[in-house]
Each structure stands twice: as structure tokens, then as C-alpha cells.
Write an enzyme that holds these catalytic residues in place. Structure first.
Site, PDB file in Angstrom:
ATOM      1  CE  LYS A  76      -2.142  -0.977   3.889  1.00 32.85           C
ATOM      2  NZ  LYS A  76      -1.551  -2.265   4.273  1.00 32.85           N
TER       3      LYS A  76
ATOM      4  NE  ARG B 286      -3.875  -1.121  10.308  1.00 36.06           N
ATOM      5  CZ  ARG B 286      -2.790  -0.665   9.697  1.00 36.06           C
ATOM      6  NH1 ARG B 286      -2.773   0.534   9.174  1.00 36.06           N
ATOM      7  NH2 ARG B 286      -1.722  -1.425   9.617  1.00 36.06           N
TER       8      ARG B 286
ATOM      9  NE  ARG C 168       8.085  -3.185   5.572  1.00 35.35           N
ATOM     10  CZ  ARG C 168       6.784  -2.883   5.523  1.00 35.35           C
ATOM     11  NH1 ARG C 168       6.280  -2.277   4.475  1.00 35.35           N
ATOM     12  NH2 ARG C 168       5.992  -3.196   6.510  1.00 35.35           N
TER      13      ARG C 168
ATOM     14  NE  ARG D 275       6.949  -0.448   9.743  1.00 36.17           N
ATOM     15  CZ  ARG D 275       5.838  -0.469   9.032  1.00 36.17           C
ATOM     16  NH1 ARG D 275       5.808   0.091   7.839  1.00 36.17           N
ATOM     17  NH2 ARG D 275       4.749  -1.024   9.507  1.00 36.17           N
TER      18      ARG D 275
ATOM     19  NE  ARG E  63       1.800  -4.595  11.464  1.00 35.25           N
ATOM     20  CZ  ARG E  63       2.533  -4.153  10.465  1.00 35.25           C
ATOM     21  NH1 ARG E  63       3.665  -4.760  10.149  1.00 35.25           N
ATOM     22  NH2 ARG E  63       2.157  -3.118   9.773  1.00 35.25           N
TER      23      ARG E  63
HETATM   24  P1  AMP Z   1       1.093   0.603   9.008  1.00 36.27           P
HETATM   25  O1  AMP Z   1       2.314   1.401   8.745  1.00 36.27           O
HETATM   26  O2  AMP Z   1      -0.114   1.151   8.300  1.00 36.27           O
HETATM   27  O3  AMP Z   1       1.276  -0.856   8.744  1.00 36.27           O
HETATM   28  O4  AMP Z   1       0.751   0.763  10.561  1.00 36.27           O
HETATM   29  C1  AMP Z   1       1.650   0.337  11.577  1.00 36.27           C
HETATM   30  C2  AMP Z   1       0.916   0.223  12.911  1.00 36.27           C
HETATM   31  O5  AMP Z   1       0.362   1.508  13.272  1.00 36.27           O
HETATM   32  C3  AMP Z   1      -0.284  -0.707  12.907  1.00 36.27           C
HETATM   33  O6  AMP Z   1       0.080  -2.057  13.140  1.00 36.27           O
HETATM   34  C4  AMP Z   1      -1.126  -0.135  14.050  1.00 36.27           C
HETATM   35  O7  AMP Z   1      -0.584  -0.489  15.319  1.00 36.27           O
HETATM   36  C5  AMP Z   1      -0.919   1.358  13.881  1.00 36.27           C
HETATM   37  N1  AMP Z   1      -1.918   1.951  12.960  1.00 36.27           N
HETATM   38  C6  AMP Z   1      -1.684   2.494  11.741  1.00 36.27           C
HETATM   39  N2  AMP Z   1      -2.816   2.933  11.173  1.00 36.27           N
HETATM   40  C7  AMP Z   1      -3.812   2.653  12.067  1.00 36.27           C
HETATM   41  C8  AMP Z   1      -5.223   2.827  12.058  1.00 36.27           C
HETATM   42  N3  AMP Z   1      -5.855   3.396  11.004  1.00 36.27           N
HETATM   43  N4  AMP Z   1      -5.926   2.412  13.143  1.00 36.27           N
HETATM   44  C9  AMP Z   1      -5.311   1.844  14.210  1.00 36.27           C
HETATM   45  N5  AMP Z   1      -3.992   1.630  14.278  1.00 36.27           N
HETATM   46  C10 AMP Z   1      -3.231   2.019  13.215  1.00 36.27           C
END
Ligand code: AMP
Length: 192
Positions: free
Chosen positions: A13, A88, A127, A135, A146
Site C-alpha cells: 500500500k 482500519r 523489508r 521498524r 498484525r
Molecule cells: P502501518 O504502517 O499502516 O502498517 O501501521 C503500523 C501500525 O500503526 C499498525 O500495526 C497499528 O498499530 C498502527 N496503525 C496504523 N494505522 C492505524 C489505524 N488506522 N488504526 C489503528 N492503528 C493504526
């Protein structure tokens, strides 16, 4: 034009969102990036979010919605956004609809990147290697958590938009450029 990119962690994404931004001059809103920035800046929100993110859980809807609302009302977002990692949960999707309606806007396209989950674990491990483990949530066991969270809380968003005929599916296992072309085809007919 407002676009949502949906798909499990590691589906690509972020990569595709950045490309759409550079090709179409739109603004990318990644809630994951915003949270990582808060962590890097050592803010109170960052401190709270870090523990949640490190174990692969979701940050509370009200925190996320506050961050998104602040961005959506800013002039830089008036021409449209690419939402990456948001919404989400169904509650976030419902709140987004209300926020956009208040701004006299709407979601124009929901693009679902579909991937093979065994391959995802490989991607995340790559990654982690490439970024030197930058990360903390790029670990196989956190990824499994996740993915479980994705299926339980995020996947129900698909019927939420699907029932309105808004979801376009793209095979995320294809090379990055092929995925990008397919997204271009989908967005091609939409007005910027
Ligand atoms: P991402 O970079 O989008 O994979 O997000 C990394 C982490 O941030 C996720 O595993 C969640 O812990 C938190 N996170 C990111 N976006 C959201 C969201 N829209 N709602 C809740 N938690 C989020």
C-alpha cells in the site's frame, strides 16, 4: 478525488501510494507514518502508540480519527487524498464517511491489494533486512499478529464498501510496475 488503499500489512500500500502521489500530485495520508513520526518526535501520543504498534495491535479509533480529521480539513488535502492504512476498522470507515460528508467530499475509489499471506511473511522479513530492522513491528511473529488483526478488524471494511460497489481488486503479487499500471487503469476514468 479521494482513494483508499486496502490490504494486509506488507501488501504494498505504501509503495503504491507514494507512486500515485508523485504521478498525480495528490496527498498521501498514512496513519502508520503519522504514528511513527509521533514516536520519532517523542510526543505523548508517540509514547502511547509505540507499545501498541510493537505488539501488532491497533491504536484506538479516537486517536486515529483525531489525526485524520486534522489533516482532512487542511487546505493541502482539499484536492484529494490517498488513504494508506486508514480506515482500519468499520468504526473508522463510518467516521470517515461522516467527516467527508461535512467537507462535501466522498470516497471515489477503494482499491484492495490482494496478496498471498505466506509470501507476505517473506516480504516483511526482506523489508526488515533491507531497513536494518528500522521498524520494530517488522518481525514474523508481530506480522502474524498484525495479519490476525487485519482479518478480525480490517477485512470487515471490504463488505462495508463492497456493498456499495466501490471495491476494485488488484492482484498485489504482481511486480510493482504491473500493480501500478492496474491502479492507473482504475483511476484513469476518475476526475482528479
Ligand atoms: P502501518 O504502517 O499502516 O502498517 O501501521 C503500523 C501500525 O500503526 C499498525 O500495526 C497499528 O498499530 C498502527 N496503525 C496504523 N494505522 C492505524 C489505524 N488506522 N488504526 C489503528 N492503528 C493504526
Amino acid at each position: 478525488m479521494n482513494i483508499i488503499l486496502l490490504g494486509p500489512p506488507g501488501a504494498g500500500k505504501g509503495t503504491q501510494a507514494q507512486r500515485i502521489v508523485s504521478d498525480r500530485g495528490m496527498v498521501q495520508l498514512s496513519t502508520g507514518d503519522m504514528l511513527r513520526e509521533a514516536i520519532a518526535n517523542g510526543t505523548e501520543l508517540g509514547l502511547k502508540a509505540k507499545a501498541i504498534m510493537d505488539r501488532g495491535d491497533l491504536v484506538a479509533d479516537d486517536i486515529i480519527l483525531g489525526m485524520i480529521r486534522e489533516k482532512l480539513v487542511s487546505p493541502e488535502c482539499a484536492a484529494g487524498v490517498i488513504l494508506d492504512g486508514f480506515p482500519r476498522t468499520v468504526a473508522q470507515a463510518e467516521a470517515l464517511d461522516i467527516m467527508l460528508a461535512e467537507l462535501d467530499q466522498r470516497i471515489d475509489a477503494v482499491i484492495e491489494l490482494q496478496v498471498d499471506e505466506a509470501a507476505l511473511i517473506d516480504r516483511i522479513e526482506n523489508r526488515a533486512r533491507e531497513t536494518g530492522g528500522a521498524r520494530a513491528d517488522d518481525k514474523a511473529e508481530v506480522l502474524k499478529k498484525r495479519l490476525a488483526v487485519y482479518h478480525e478488524l480490517t477485512a470487515p471494511i471490504l463488505p462495508y464498501y463492497g456493498d456499495r460497489g466501490m471495491v476494485q481488486v488488484v492482484d498485489g503479487m504482481q511486480p510493482i510496475e504491473t500493480v501500478a499500471s492496474r491502479i492507473d487503469e482504475i483511476l484513469g476514468g476518475q476526475i482528479n
